[in-house]
Design a protein around this motif. Structure first.
Motif, PDB file in Angstrom:
ATOM      1  N   LYS A  84      47.532  67.502 -11.934  1.00 54.39           N
ATOM      2  CA  LYS A  84      48.802  67.596 -11.232  1.00 54.39           C
ATOM      3  C   LYS A  84      48.696  66.861  -9.898  1.00 54.39           C
ATOM      4  CE  LYS A  84      50.893  71.772 -11.353  1.00 54.39           C
ATOM      5  NZ  LYS A  84      51.229  73.132 -10.900  1.00 54.39           N
ATOM      6  N   ILE A  85      49.708  66.070  -9.553  1.00 53.37           N
ATOM      7  CA  ILE A  85      49.733  65.386  -8.266  1.00 53.37           C
ATOM      8  C   ILE A  85      50.401  66.333  -7.268  1.00 53.37           C
ATOM      9  CG2 ILE A  85      50.622  63.437  -6.943  1.00 53.37           C
ATOM     10  CD1 ILE A  85      50.566  61.823  -9.554  1.00 53.37           C
ATOM     11  N   VAL A  86      49.694  66.611  -6.166  1.00 57.79           N
ATOM     12  CA  VAL A  86      50.196  67.545  -5.161  1.00 57.79           C
ATOM     13  C   VAL A  86      50.270  66.835  -3.826  1.00 57.79           C
ATOM     14  CG1 VAL A  86      49.749  69.707  -3.956  1.00 57.79           C
ATOM     15  CG2 VAL A  86      49.169  69.494  -6.381  1.00 57.79           C
ATOM     16  N   GLN A  87      51.429  66.905  -3.213  1.00 56.26           N
ATOM     17  CA  GLN A  87      51.592  66.340  -1.878  1.00 56.26           C
ATOM     18  C   GLN A  87      51.436  67.471  -0.878  1.00 56.26           C
ATOM     19  OE1 GLN A  87      55.364  64.504  -1.091  1.00 56.26           O
ATOM     20  NE2 GLN A  87      54.805  63.911   0.978  1.00 56.26           N
TER      21      GLN A  87
END
Length: 107
Positions: free
Chosen positions: A3-6
């Motif tokens: 998952k890409i998390v900012q």
């Protein structure tokens, strides 16, 4: 797939950069709105820390107020009354300081 998390860092208004303003809505991983990190601190008691842990009560000084001597030299009774008042004040102050230290409000 990962998952890409900012990551977003929250700053006080005075510290925020005017160059990249953006509106952010925060959500938990399950999709529900994020409401904060927990509940507000509760009131303090003498046994439980809260906003400030309360010290135990110190009784009021009960010795009679000192009075002026009747003559140029105080009598033994007048002097003894002042000594009793000062000794009680010292005991109450030491008791209060001990309670404040026990409550963790003073080293």
């Amino acid at each position: 797939m990962a998952k890409i998390v900012q990551k977003v860092i929250v700053h006080e208004d005075a510290d925020a950069s005017p160059l990249l303003p953006m509106d952010v809505a925060l959500f938990n991983e399950d999709g529900t709105p994020f409401t904060g990190g927990g509940s507000a601190p509760s009131d303090a008691t003498t046994s439980k820390a809260g906003v400030v842990k309360k010290a135990s009560n110190t009784a009021a000084v009960s010795s009679a107020d000192a009075t002026q001597a009747a003559g140029d030299a105080p009598t033994k009774a007048e002097f003894d009354a002042v000594v009793a008042l000062l000794n009680e004040c010292k005991a109450q102050l030491n008791d209060h300081l001990s309670k404040v230290k026990t409550a963790g409000q003073m080293a």
